[in-house]
Design an enzyme around this catalytic site. Structure first.
Site, PDB file in Angstrom:
ATOM      1  N   GLN A   4       0.724   1.304  -2.263  1.00  0.00           N
ATOM      2  CA  GLN A   4       1.439   1.075  -1.003  1.00  0.00           C
ATOM      3  C   GLN A   4       2.733   0.290  -1.231  1.00  0.00           C
ATOM      4  O   GLN A   4       3.152  -0.487  -0.373  1.00  0.00           O
ATOM      5  CB  GLN A   4       0.534   0.346  -0.005  1.00  0.00           C
ATOM      6  CG  GLN A   4      -0.510   1.259   0.633  1.00  0.00           C
ATOM      7  CD  GLN A   4       0.121   2.413   1.403  1.00  0.00           C
ATOM      8  OE1 GLN A   4       1.165   2.255   2.026  1.00  0.00           O
ATOM      9  NE2 GLN A   4      -0.514   3.574   1.363  1.00  0.00           N
ATOM     10  N   SER A   5       3.358   0.489  -2.359  1.00  0.00           N
ATOM     11  CA  SER A   5       4.577  -0.244  -2.674  1.00  0.00           C
ATOM     12  C   SER A   5       5.710   0.051  -1.690  1.00  0.00           C
ATOM     13  O   SER A   5       6.134   1.203  -1.532  1.00  0.00           O
ATOM     14  CB  SER A   5       5.025   0.121  -4.093  1.00  0.00           C
ATOM     15  OG  SER A   5       6.355  -0.282  -4.308  1.00  0.00           O
TER      16      SER A   5
END
Ligand SMILES: *Cc1c(COP(=O)(O)O)cnc(C)c1O
Length: 336
Positions: A79-80
């Site tokens: 989920q960067s």
């Protein structure tokens, strides 16, 4: 930016919608019975590329273009926010993007990963342990592959945090100086989440170059205070090599303040107290935080005020670094 003439600022692309808004959290401050809490809305730095990473990428991608790169390669968690921002900006600039993500491919793409995929970025998913042990090799082998195809790729480090990316928050420090002047305040502290250290490195350096000595307190969401002390020094040295060859800035004199104690169950994992503070701020102010970064930093701000760290302060600034899309990766916790 008015900077010492021996320092030559890096090239910058105009990609973010700047300056970002700055305002008082009136109802939240009243509920706290403490100092006034102001917020710098870097969550409004753009729409799909919102958050702090776009500020750093304005400089890093300028360098990629001037180096003649047609591809960018970067890395981060599933989920960067950094990877999402890089993938979208690459598409916006007509660059190819390769993402190396930490974690197995999920059955359903959501949040940031969904947006990554929409941009057509080439995404590699690697199991966590394998990623941690082989990251450098994975980045270099992707770069070699691009080279063999007759193209040129820049490797952007985690979070775009290095001497080049530091300029993003050096520039933001100048923006904040204006915000403070316009509102007639001189805050006792600026608080924000720190993860790869680039925001803190740039902001601290920017305050110094600005002669604006508002203390920066960074709430770590991973690692520990020592890690960030080392990381900031690395980034500053890199910055100095590139832009301050006469060493006009005494790097050893720059302060590093890390507020520990809010990592909770681990990076990317959050306890009930974080979800609670996210809901409170959404209800009182219509400002949306995230469970990975800003929720923890904001919880840190509130708890530290409660235990008296800022007891003499009239005004405190929270830097909202973005992260809205990662909320969709926590659907189960929200629906409990
Ligand atoms: C990356 C990120 C941070 C941390 O910033 P660093 O410069 O990596 O320390 C904070 N908040 C959000 C929402 C982020 O995506």
């Amino acid at each position: 930016m008015q900077i010492h003439e021996a320092i030559k600022p890096a090239q910058c692309l105009s990609l973010a919608l700047l300056p970002t808004p700055f305002h008082l959290l009136e109802r939240f401050s009243a509920s706290l019975e403490g100092p006034r809490i102001w917020i710098k809305r870097d969550d409004l730095s753009e729409c799909s590329t919102s958050g702090n990473k776009i500020r750093k990428l304005e400089y890093v991608l300028a360098k990629a273009l001037s180096d003649g790169c047609d591809t960018v390669i970067t890395c981060g968690g599933l989920q960067s926010n950094h990877c999402r921002t890089t993938a979208i900006l690459a598409a916006r600039l007509g660059l190819k993007c390769i993402l190396i993500l930490r974690g197995n491919r999920p059955n359903v793409l959501t949040g940031n990963t969904l947006l990554d995929d929409l941009t057509g970025a080439e995404i590699q998913f690697h199991e966590t342990k394998y990623y941690q042990e082989n990251l450098t090799e994975l980045l270099f082998s992707a770069q070699q592959k691009v080279l063999k195809q007759g193209a040129k790729a820049m490797i952007i480090p985690t979070g775009a945090s290095d001497g080049v990316g530091a300029w993003g928050y050096i520039k933001a420090a100048f923006e904040l100086k204006n915000d403070f002047q316009e509102n007639g305040i001189s805050p006792a502290a600026i608080i924000h989440a720190t993860g790869s250290g680039g925001t803190q490195a740039g902001l601290t350096l920017g305050m110094h170059l600005n002669k604006l000595y508002t203390p920066i307190h960074a709430v770590n969401v991973c690692d520990d205070a020592q890690y960030f002390k080392d990381k900031l020094k690395d980034d500053w040295q890199h910055w100095q090599q590139l832009y301050d060859p006469q060493k006009t800035v005494d790097l050893n004199a720059l302060p590093i303040n890390v507020i520990e104690g809010y990592v909770g169950p681990g990076y990317g994992k959050a306890g009930a107290d974080v979800f609670e503070i996210i809901k409170t701020l959404a209800q009182l102010e219509g400002v949306i935080l995230d469970p990975c970064y800003t929720g923890k930093a904001f919880l840190g701000l509130v708890e530290e005020i409660r235990i008296g760290r800022f007891k003499d302060a009239n005004d405190i600034v929270f830097l909202h670094t973005g992260g809205i899309f990662s909320n969709f990766a926590y659907i189960e916790q929200y629906n409990k």
